[in-house]
Design a protein around this motif. Structure first.
Motif, PDB file in Angstrom:
ATOM      1  N   VAL A  35       0.848  -1.197   0.000  1.00 56.67           N
ATOM      2  CA  VAL A  35       0.000   0.000   0.000  1.00 56.67           C
ATOM      3  C   VAL A  35       0.887   1.251   0.000  1.00 56.67           C
ATOM      4  CG1 VAL A  35      -1.610   1.368   1.395  1.00 56.67           C
ATOM      5  CG2 VAL A  35      -2.024  -1.062   1.056  1.00 56.67           C
ATOM      6  N   ALA A  36       1.888   1.277   0.863  1.00 53.39           N
ATOM      7  CA  ALA A  36       2.776   2.440   0.931  1.00 53.39           C
ATOM      8  C   ALA A  36       3.528   2.638  -0.378  1.00 53.39           C
ATOM      9  CB  ALA A  36       3.752   2.295   2.101  1.00 53.39           C
ATOM     10  N   ARG A  37       4.023   1.548  -0.977  1.00 51.48           N
ATOM     11  CA  ARG A  37       4.747   1.675  -2.243  1.00 51.48           C
ATOM     12  C   ARG A  37       3.847   2.234  -3.345  1.00 51.48           C
ATOM     13  NH1 ARG A  37       6.644  -3.073  -0.312  1.00 51.48           N
ATOM     14  NH2 ARG A  37       5.397  -4.381  -1.691  1.00 51.48           N
ATOM     15  N   LEU A  38       2.650   1.673  -3.476  1.00 49.62           N
ATOM     16  CA  LEU A  38       1.736   2.138  -4.529  1.00 49.62           C
ATOM     17  C   LEU A  38       1.300   3.578  -4.313  1.00 49.62           C
ATOM     18  CD1 LEU A  38      -0.473  -1.044  -4.994  1.00 49.62           C
ATOM     19  CD2 LEU A  38       1.345  -0.204  -6.502  1.00 49.62           C
ATOM     20  N   GLU A  39       1.010   3.942  -3.073  1.00 49.49           N
ATOM     21  CA  GLU A  39       0.589   5.316  -2.783  1.00 49.49           C
ATOM     22  C   GLU A  39       1.730   6.305  -2.994  1.00 49.49           C
ATOM     23  OE1 GLU A  39      -2.450   6.518  -2.205  1.00 49.49           O
ATOM     24  OE2 GLU A  39      -3.335   4.513  -2.322  1.00 49.49           O
ATOM     25  N   ALA A  40       2.945   5.920  -2.627  1.00 48.62           N
ATOM     26  CA  ALA A  40       4.097   6.796  -2.836  1.00 48.62           C
ATOM     27  C   ALA A  40       4.328   7.014  -4.327  1.00 48.62           C
ATOM     28  CB  ALA A  40       5.348   6.202  -2.181  1.00 48.62           C
ATOM     29  N   LEU A  41       4.271   5.945  -5.095  1.00 52.34           N
ATOM     30  CA  LEU A  41       4.453   6.069  -6.543  1.00 52.34           C
ATOM     31  C   LEU A  41       3.366   6.935  -7.169  1.00 52.34           C
ATOM     32  CD1 LEU A  41       5.573   2.419  -7.254  1.00 52.34           C
ATOM     33  CD2 LEU A  41       6.942   4.467  -7.706  1.00 52.34           C
ATOM     34  N   ALA A  42       2.130   6.760  -6.727  1.00 48.57           N
ATOM     35  CA  ALA A  42       1.032   7.583  -7.248  1.00 48.57           C
ATOM     36  C   ALA A  42       1.235   9.051  -6.888  1.00 48.57           C
ATOM     37  CB  ALA A  42      -0.310   7.078  -6.721  1.00 48.57           C
ATOM     38  N   ALA A  43       1.649   9.307  -5.654  1.00 54.05           N
ATOM     39  CA  ALA A  43       1.877  10.693  -5.217  1.00 54.05           C
ATOM     40  C   ALA A  43       3.017  11.344  -5.993  1.00 54.05           C
ATOM     41  CB  ALA A  43       2.162  10.727  -3.708  1.00 54.05           C
ATOM     42  N   ALA A  44       3.968  10.529  -6.445  1.00 52.28           N
ATOM     43  CA  ALA A  44       5.110  11.046  -7.202  1.00 52.28           C
ATOM     44  C   ALA A  44       4.795  11.229  -8.683  1.00 52.28           C
ATOM     45  CB  ALA A  44       6.303  10.107  -7.033  1.00 52.28           C
ATOM     46  N   GLY A  45       3.623  10.767  -9.119  1.00 43.98           N
ATOM     47  CA  GLY A  45       3.237  10.938 -10.518  1.00 43.98           C
ATOM     48  C   GLY A  45       3.611   9.774 -11.410  1.00 43.98           C
ATOM     49  N   ASP A  46       3.434   8.550 -10.911  1.00 43.12           N
ATOM     50  CA  ASP A  46       3.839   7.389 -11.712  1.00 43.12           C
ATOM     51  C   ASP A  46       2.959   7.158 -12.940  1.00 43.12           C
ATOM     52  OD1 ASP A  46       1.572   6.330 -10.385  1.00 43.12           O
ATOM     53  OD2 ASP A  46       2.452   4.330 -10.338  1.00 43.12           O
ATOM     54  N   GLU A  47       1.848   7.883 -13.071  1.00 44.10           N
ATOM     55  CA  GLU A  47       1.031   7.726 -14.280  1.00 44.10           C
ATOM     56  C   GLU A  47       1.825   8.099 -15.525  1.00 44.10           C
ATOM     57  OE1 GLU A  47       0.643  11.959 -13.173  1.00 44.10           O
ATOM     58  OE2 GLU A  47       0.346  10.130 -12.007  1.00 44.10           O
ATOM     59  N   LYS A  48       2.824   8.943 -15.344  1.00 48.49           N
ATOM     60  CA  LYS A  48       3.688   9.322 -16.463  1.00 48.49           C
ATOM     61  C   LYS A  48       4.558   8.141 -16.903  1.00 48.49           C
ATOM     62  CE  LYS A  48       3.658  13.987 -14.650  1.00 48.49           C
ATOM     63  NZ  LYS A  48       4.367  14.888 -13.767  1.00 48.49           N
ATOM     64  N   LEU A  49       4.898   7.267 -15.962  1.00 47.98           N
ATOM     65  CA  LEU A  49       5.615   6.048 -16.327  1.00 47.98           C
ATOM     66  C   LEU A  49       4.719   5.132 -17.152  1.00 47.98           C
ATOM     67  CD1 LEU A  49       7.511   5.026 -13.061  1.00 47.98           C
ATOM     68  CD2 LEU A  49       8.524   5.738 -15.222  1.00 47.98           C
ATOM     69  N   ARG A  50       3.472   4.976 -16.706  1.00 49.35           N
ATOM     70  CA  ARG A  50       2.537   4.107 -17.439  1.00 49.35           C
ATOM     71  C   ARG A  50       2.295   4.620 -18.849  1.00 49.35           C
ATOM     72  NH1 ARG A  50       0.269   4.058 -12.433  1.00 49.35           N
ATOM     73  NH2 ARG A  50      -1.415   5.466 -13.008  1.00 49.35           N
ATOM     74  N   GLU A  51       2.245   5.936 -18.997  1.00 47.91           N
ATOM     75  CA  GLU A  51       2.096   6.517 -20.337  1.00 47.91           C
ATOM     76  C   GLU A  51       3.292   6.147 -21.213  1.00 47.91           C
ATOM     77  OE1 GLU A  51       1.558  10.710 -19.696  1.00 47.91           O
ATOM     78  OE2 GLU A  51      -0.372  10.401 -18.688  1.00 47.91           O
ATOM     79  N   ALA A 131      10.411  10.656 -17.204  1.00 47.60           N
ATOM     80  CA  ALA A 131       8.943  10.660 -17.103  1.00 47.60           C
ATOM     81  C   ALA A 131       8.461  11.744 -16.136  1.00 47.60           C
ATOM     82  CB  ALA A 131       8.436   9.293 -16.648  1.00 47.60           C
ATOM     83  N   GLN A 132       9.392  12.504 -15.589  1.00 45.31           N
ATOM     84  CA  GLN A 132       9.098  13.605 -14.672  1.00 45.31           C
ATOM     85  C   GLN A 132       8.378  13.143 -13.399  1.00 45.31           C
ATOM     86  OE1 GLN A 132       7.093  16.414 -17.231  1.00 45.31           O
ATOM     87  NE2 GLN A 132       9.054  17.238 -17.935  1.00 45.31           N
ATOM     88  N   VAL A 133       8.734  11.949 -12.951  1.00 44.69           N
ATOM     89  CA  VAL A 133       8.251  11.467 -11.662  1.00 44.69           C
ATOM     90  C   VAL A 133       8.977  12.275 -10.588  1.00 44.69           C
ATOM     91  CG1 VAL A 133       8.170   9.483 -10.106  1.00 44.69           C
ATOM     92  CG2 VAL A 133       7.726   9.168 -12.550  1.00 44.69           C
ATOM     93  N   ASP A 134       8.261  12.734  -9.578  1.00 42.18           N
ATOM     94  CA  ASP A 134       8.821  13.575  -8.530  1.00 42.18           C
ATOM     95  C   ASP A 134       9.628  12.708  -7.552  1.00 42.18           C
ATOM     96  OD1 ASP A 134       9.455  15.345  -6.519  1.00 42.18           O
ATOM     97  OD2 ASP A 134       7.400  16.093  -6.266  1.00 42.18           O
ATOM     98  N   LEU A 135      10.921  12.644  -7.753  1.00 42.98           N
ATOM     99  CA  LEU A 135      11.772  11.800  -6.916  1.00 42.98           C
ATOM    100  C   LEU A 135      11.867  12.305  -5.486  1.00 42.98           C
ATOM    101  CD1 LEU A 135      14.608  10.826  -9.415  1.00 42.98           C
ATOM    102  CD2 LEU A 135      12.587   9.516  -8.746  1.00 42.98           C
ATOM    103  N   GLN A 136      11.593  13.582  -5.254  1.00 45.66           N
ATOM    104  CA  GLN A 136      11.578  14.098  -3.882  1.00 45.66           C
ATOM    105  C   GLN A 136      10.505  13.402  -3.057  1.00 45.66           C
ATOM    106  OE1 GLN A 136      14.699  15.559  -3.414  1.00 45.66           O
ATOM    107  NE2 GLN A 136      13.499  16.748  -1.968  1.00 45.66           N
ATOM    108  N   VAL A 137       9.354  13.106  -3.656  1.00 45.02           N
ATOM    109  CA  VAL A 137       8.282  12.397  -2.946  1.00 45.02           C
ATOM    110  C   VAL A 137       8.776  11.026  -2.533  1.00 45.02           C
ATOM    111  CG1 VAL A 137       5.986  11.366  -3.186  1.00 45.02           C
ATOM    112  CG2 VAL A 137       6.423  13.653  -4.084  1.00 45.02           C
ATOM    113  N   LEU A 138       9.594  10.431  -3.357  1.00 44.80           N
ATOM    114  CA  LEU A 138      10.100   9.093  -3.097  1.00 44.80           C
ATOM    115  C   LEU A 138      11.370   9.096  -2.255  1.00 44.80           C
ATOM    116  CD1 LEU A 138       9.542   7.583  -6.650  1.00 44.80           C
ATOM    117  CD2 LEU A 138       8.073   7.343  -4.631  1.00 44.80           C
ATOM    118  N   SER A 139      11.795  10.272  -1.795  1.00 45.08           N
ATOM    119  CA  SER A 139      12.994  10.427  -0.970  1.00 45.08           C
ATOM    120  C   SER A 139      14.250   9.978  -1.688  1.00 45.08           C
ATOM    121  CB  SER A 139      12.862   9.659   0.356  1.00 45.08           C
ATOM    122  OG  SER A 139      11.779  10.148   1.100  1.00 45.08           O
ATOM    123  N   ALA A 140      14.240  10.094  -3.000  1.00 48.32           N
ATOM    124  CA  ALA A 140      15.406   9.674  -3.775  1.00 48.32           C
ATOM    125  C   ALA A 140      16.085  10.863  -4.422  1.00 48.32           C
ATOM    126  CB  ALA A 140      14.977   8.676  -4.848  1.00 48.32           C
ATOM    127  N   GLY A 141      15.635  12.059  -4.097  1.00 41.66           N
ATOM    128  CA  GLY A 141      16.146  13.255  -4.771  1.00 41.66           C
ATOM    129  C   GLY A 141      17.530  13.651  -4.372  1.00 41.66           C
TER     130      GLY A 141
END
Length: 141
Positions: A35-51, A131-141
């Motif tokens: 749940v945490a992984r999926l929500e974090a990815l969604a909050a970071a904008g992972d829909e751009k990866l799916r596109e 894909a412009q996923v927000d890596l700051q949300v994922l704490s990887a920035g």
């Protein structure tokens, strides 16, 4: 490690998630991490990866249980990403009771799959960035 708090989501333990001993079933800890992984990815904008026809896939998951959880407990589940070399990266979660007690630690190895070729892609961080996923949300920035 970054200088900001990791992504977190609050979850309440439900009675139907308990095992015969009255504490949270071992598999549900993994579900909370998912749940945490999926929500974090969604909050970071992972829909751009799916596109881009890419998606994170779980390759390995390991958990260390620290303290039991019981029905009605509320926990914060964190999620942080760490990129390294190669096709895989790490996503780690901590399950923490509201009083600060660490209940479990989860370490996952994840890859980024090309959904058309059904193969892992090299340089997952680069794909996240393009894909412009927000890596700051994922704490990887």
């Amino acid at each position: 490690m970054t200088d900001h708090e990791p992504f977190r989501i609050r979850i309440k333990v439900r009675h139907y998630e308990l095992d015969s001993l009255g504490h949270l079933n071992h598999a549900v800890y993994h579900s909370y991490g998912e749940v945490a992984r999926l929500e974090a990815l969604a909050a970071a904008g992972d829909e751009k990866l799916r596109e881009a026809r890419l998606a994170p896939v779980l390759l390995e998951s390991r958990i260390v249980y620290r303290r039991e959880l019981r029905s009605g407990d509320e926990v914060d589940v964190t999620c942080e990403v760490a990129f390294g070399e190669g096709k895989a990266f790490r996503m780690s979660s901590r399950i923490i009771k509201l009083d600060g007690t660490l209940s479990a630690e989860i370490e996952c190895t994840v890859g980024l799959m090309d959904l058309d070729r059904r193969k892992l892609v090299p340089d997952p961080r680069g794909h996240f960035e393009r894909a412009q996923v927000d890596l700051q949300v994922l704490s990887a920035g």
